[in-house]
Structure formats: C-alpha cells, structure tokens
Write a protein that holds these residues in place. Sequence first.
Motif, PDB file in Angstrom:
ATOM      1  N   LEU A  38       0.965  -1.036  -0.128  1.00  0.00           N
ATOM      2  CA  LEU A  38      -0.212   0.539  -0.003  1.00  0.00           C
ATOM      3  C   LEU A  38       1.014   1.213   0.032  1.00  0.00           C
ATOM      4  O   LEU A  38       0.170   2.419  -0.875  1.00  0.00           O
ATOM      5  N   SER A  39       2.002   1.308   0.424  1.00  0.00           N
ATOM      6  CA  SER A  39       3.189   2.058   0.819  1.00  0.00           C
ATOM      7  C   SER A  39       3.745   2.525  -0.828  1.00  0.00           C
ATOM      8  O   SER A  39       3.558   4.404  -0.998  1.00  0.00           O
ATOM      9  N   LEU A  40       3.716   1.436  -1.492  1.00  0.00           N
ATOM     10  CA  LEU A  40       4.020   1.498  -3.171  1.00  0.00           C
ATOM     11  C   LEU A  40       3.010   2.291  -3.083  1.00  0.00           C
ATOM     12  O   LEU A  40       3.388   3.240  -4.391  1.00  0.00           O
ATOM     13  N   LEU A  41       2.394   1.677  -3.805  1.00  0.00           N
ATOM     14  CA  LEU A  41       1.011   2.274  -4.844  1.00  0.00           C
ATOM     15  C   LEU A  41       0.399   3.725  -3.786  1.00  0.00           C
ATOM     16  O   LEU A  41       0.456   4.383  -5.501  1.00  0.00           O
ATOM     17  N   GLY A  42       0.772   3.610  -2.992  1.00  0.00           N
ATOM     18  CA  GLY A  42       0.289   5.250  -2.532  1.00  0.00           C
ATOM     19  C   GLY A  42       0.689   6.401  -3.041  1.00  0.00           C
ATOM     20  O   GLY A  42       0.482   7.551  -3.177  1.00  0.00           O
ATOM     21  N   VAL A  43       2.516   6.017  -2.326  1.00  0.00           N
ATOM     22  CA  VAL A  43       3.718   6.691  -3.100  1.00  0.00           C
ATOM     23  C   VAL A  43       3.996   7.235  -5.091  1.00  0.00           C
ATOM     24  O   VAL A  43       3.398   8.700  -4.919  1.00  0.00           O
ATOM     25  N   SER A  44       3.526   6.236  -5.440  1.00  0.00           N
ATOM     26  CA  SER A  44       3.557   5.938  -6.772  1.00  0.00           C
ATOM     27  C   SER A  44       2.081   7.160  -7.539  1.00  0.00           C
ATOM     28  O   SER A  44       2.114   7.518  -8.180  1.00  0.00           O
ATOM     29  N   GLY A  45       1.316   6.736  -6.268  1.00  0.00           N
ATOM     30  CA  GLY A  45      -0.211   7.572  -7.449  1.00  0.00           C
ATOM     31  C   GLY A  45      -0.465   8.568  -7.070  1.00  0.00           C
ATOM     32  O   GLY A  45      -0.614   8.903  -7.467  1.00  0.00           O
ATOM     33  N   ASN A  46      -0.107   9.130  -5.972  1.00  0.00           N
ATOM     34  CA  ASN A  46       0.055  10.040  -4.969  1.00  0.00           C
ATOM     35  C   ASN A  46       1.167  11.177  -5.892  1.00  0.00           C
ATOM     36  O   ASN A  46       0.513  12.627  -6.349  1.00  0.00           O
ATOM     37  N   MET A  47       1.910  11.058  -6.253  1.00  0.00           N
ATOM     38  CA  MET A  47       2.986  11.164  -6.512  1.00  0.00           C
ATOM     39  C   MET A  47       2.293  11.570  -8.332  1.00  0.00           C
ATOM     40  O   MET A  47       2.944  12.959  -8.725  1.00  0.00           O
ATOM     41  N   VAL A  48       1.765  11.145  -8.900  1.00  0.00           N
ATOM     42  CA  VAL A  48       1.310  10.633  -9.408  1.00  0.00           C
ATOM     43  C   VAL A  48      -0.031  11.866 -10.610  1.00  0.00           C
ATOM     44  O   VAL A  48       0.325  13.034 -11.069  1.00  0.00           O
ATOM     45  N   THR A  49      -0.813  11.941  -9.681  1.00  0.00           N
ATOM     46  CA  THR A  49      -1.744  12.828  -8.896  1.00  0.00           C
ATOM     47  C   THR A  49      -1.441  14.148  -9.067  1.00  0.00           C
ATOM     48  O   THR A  49      -2.034  15.293  -9.594  1.00  0.00           O
ATOM     49  N   ILE A  50      -0.360  14.092  -7.822  1.00  0.00           N
ATOM     50  CA  ILE A  50       0.658  15.533  -8.004  1.00  0.00           C
ATOM     51  C   ILE A  50       0.824  16.083  -8.918  1.00  0.00           C
ATOM     52  O   ILE A  50       0.218  17.698  -9.578  1.00  0.00           O
ATOM     53  N   LEU A  51       1.703  15.646  -9.531  1.00  0.00           N
ATOM     54  CA  LEU A  51       2.121  16.263 -10.901  1.00  0.00           C
ATOM     55  C   LEU A  51       1.970  16.163 -12.061  1.00  0.00           C
ATOM     56  O   LEU A  51       2.226  16.971 -12.732  1.00  0.00           O
ATOM     57  N   SER A  52       0.005  15.722 -11.629  1.00  0.00           N
ATOM     58  CA  SER A  52      -0.266  15.939 -13.697  1.00  0.00           C
ATOM     59  C   SER A  52      -1.375  17.218 -12.839  1.00  0.00           C
ATOM     60  O   SER A  52      -1.562  17.859 -14.239  1.00  0.00           O
ATOM     61  N   LEU A  53      -1.470  17.532 -11.635  1.00  0.00           N
ATOM     62  CA  LEU A  53      -2.749  18.544 -11.455  1.00  0.00           C
ATOM     63  C   LEU A  53      -1.775  19.766 -11.479  1.00  0.00           C
ATOM     64  O   LEU A  53      -2.380  20.408 -12.110  1.00  0.00           O
ATOM     65  N   ALA A  54      -0.045  19.137 -10.675  1.00  0.00           N
ATOM     66  CA  ALA A  54       0.125  20.639 -11.295  1.00  0.00           C
ATOM     67  C   ALA A  54       1.055  21.353 -12.343  1.00  0.00           C
ATOM     68  O   ALA A  54       1.161  22.571 -12.725  1.00  0.00           O
ATOM     69  N   ARG A  55       1.137  20.467 -13.212  1.00  0.00           N
ATOM     70  CA  ARG A  55       1.815  20.309 -13.899  1.00  0.00           C
ATOM     71  C   ARG A  55       0.504  21.074 -15.624  1.00  0.00           C
ATOM     72  O   ARG A  55       1.214  21.559 -16.790  1.00  0.00           O
ATOM     73  N   ASP A  56      -0.377  20.365 -15.789  1.00  0.00           N
ATOM     74  CA  ASP A  56      -1.861  20.794 -16.193  1.00  0.00           C
ATOM     75  C   ASP A  56      -2.255  22.688 -16.120  1.00  0.00           C
ATOM     76  O   ASP A  56      -3.071  22.904 -14.830  1.00  0.00           O
ATOM     77  N   PRO A  57      -2.123  23.551 -16.543  1.00  0.00           N
ATOM     78  CA  PRO A  57      -2.239  24.606 -16.189  1.00  0.00           C
ATOM     79  C   PRO A  57      -3.547  24.869 -16.580  1.00  0.00           C
ATOM     80  O   PRO A  57      -4.125  26.006 -16.205  1.00  0.00           O
ATOM     81  N   ARG A  58      -4.963  24.099 -17.537  1.00  0.00           N
ATOM     82  CA  ARG A  58      -5.951  24.628 -17.478  1.00  0.00           C
ATOM     83  C   ARG A  58      -6.824  24.172 -16.485  1.00  0.00           C
ATOM     84  O   ARG A  58      -7.579  24.304 -15.392  1.00  0.00           O
ATOM     85  N   LEU A  59      -5.748  22.750 -15.516  1.00  0.00           N
ATOM     86  CA  LEU A  59      -6.826  22.481 -14.327  1.00  0.00           C
ATOM     87  C   LEU A  59      -5.673  23.171 -13.071  1.00  0.00           C
ATOM     88  O   LEU A  59      -6.839  23.222 -12.012  1.00  0.00           O
ATOM     89  N   ARG A  60      -4.854  23.818 -13.177  1.00  0.00           N
ATOM     90  CA  ARG A  60      -4.300  24.787 -12.159  1.00  0.00           C
ATOM     91  C   ARG A  60      -5.260  26.183 -12.411  1.00  0.00           C
ATOM     92  O   ARG A  60      -5.237  26.299 -10.529  1.00  0.00           O
ATOM     93  N   SER A  61      -6.188  26.256 -12.591  1.00  0.00           N
ATOM     94  CA  SER A  61      -6.815  27.571 -13.235  1.00  0.00           C
ATOM     95  C   SER A  61      -8.197  26.636 -11.726  1.00  0.00           C
ATOM     96  O   SER A  61      -8.903  28.190 -11.881  1.00  0.00           O
ATOM     97  N   GLN A  62      -8.611  26.063 -12.333  1.00  0.00           N
ATOM     98  CA  GLN A  62      -9.626  25.251 -11.059  1.00  0.00           C
ATOM     99  C   GLN A  62      -9.671  25.482  -9.622  1.00  0.00           C
ATOM    100  O   GLN A  62      -7.764  24.892  -9.132  1.00  0.00           O
ATOM    101  N   ALA A  63     -10.759  25.674  -9.152  1.00  0.00           N
ATOM    102  CA  ALA A  63     -10.625  25.600  -7.551  1.00  0.00           C
ATOM    103  C   ALA A  63     -10.530  24.449  -6.665  1.00  0.00           C
ATOM    104  O   ALA A  63      -9.729  24.036  -5.630  1.00  0.00           O
TER     105      ALA A  63
END
Length: 187
Positions: A30-55
């Motif tokens: 669960l640790s491995l899955l949680g670290v990798s999944g949450n890192m992908v989520t954070i990076l994906s959301l932070a890198r997309d300018p369209r998503l960054r503009s949403q609350a």
Amino acid sequence: MEDSQVLVEASLPSLPRPATLAAGVAALLLSLLGVSGNMVTILSLARDPRLRSQATTLFVISLAMSDLLFSAVSLPITALRYFQQAWTLGPALCKLHPFVFYGSYGASLMSMVAIAINRWVLIAHFGVYHAIYRPVVILATVAGVWVFSFGWLLLPLLSLWGTLGEELATFTCTIRRDAQGRSPKIF
C-alpha cells in the motif's frame, strides 16, 4: 516499574506471526502504491495549466499530499513494527509517528470535506461560486485544513490533553490517555 511492565507484556495476547507478516507486506504494498499514485496525481495536476486554474485542483492536491505523507512515512513504519512485532524506533519516534499518522489522516479527511463543500457550492449555488472560491479563500481553506489537522495534535504531543506513547498490546505508538484519564482520540 520495569517488573510491572514485564508482567503486563507477558500477559498480553500475542498476534500470530503469519498475521503480522501479512500485515507488514500489505502495508509495504500500500505504501508503494500510495506513493506512486499520489505522486502521479500531484505532478499531473500541477503541470496542467487548465486544471491549475480550477478551485478543486488545489483541494485535490492537498488530499494527495496528505495521502502521500501517510503512504511515505506512516505505512513503512507500520510495516516495520509488524515485521518486528515490537516498537523498536525509540521514544522520540514513538511520539512523532502518531503525530504524523493522525495528522495526515485528518488532513486527508478534511481535504475530502473541503472538496465536498466545494462541489456542493458549485452545484447548488453556482451563481455565487466564483465569488466565494477566490484564490485567497482557496489558500486559506487549504491552510486551515492542515493547521486544524495537525494543530489539535499538539495537545497530546505536549501532554496537555492525552499523550502520545506506546500501546503494548499492538506494539504501536498512538494517542493514549494521560494521568487524568483524558484523551482526544475520539475527537
């Protein structure tokens, strides 16, 4: 004092070794899955300018950060204690572990509450949504989630309301009752 602790430890039911090994392996997976999944989520959301503009994006990043903290810190420590069937990390980490464990757990829950309220306002009160969810309000809400989640844990950390310490029956460190029998754990 040591003799009474030995008597208490001897009278505790022991957990079967296969069960603790399985729990340790599950915590690591669960640790491995949680670290990798949450890192992908954070990076994906932070890198997309369209998503960054949403609350909602900042609330979801806050949720992913709390889950990342839990997955990267709390789950490996949990696995270790299951593998060793004892708390072996010393008294300082015995206070720090439940602080991070319950704090990240609280931040995760409160982030989900912030997301739910955000979605409710968007659906039920669309006309005022953009007036309410301005950048300063969003940042203040996320900061409030983290301050609340870790702030109340300062009381047991400082032994002002409950205490943080070892629970011998489960070989973990958690929120415990203080000398007056008080504990904020139910809170």
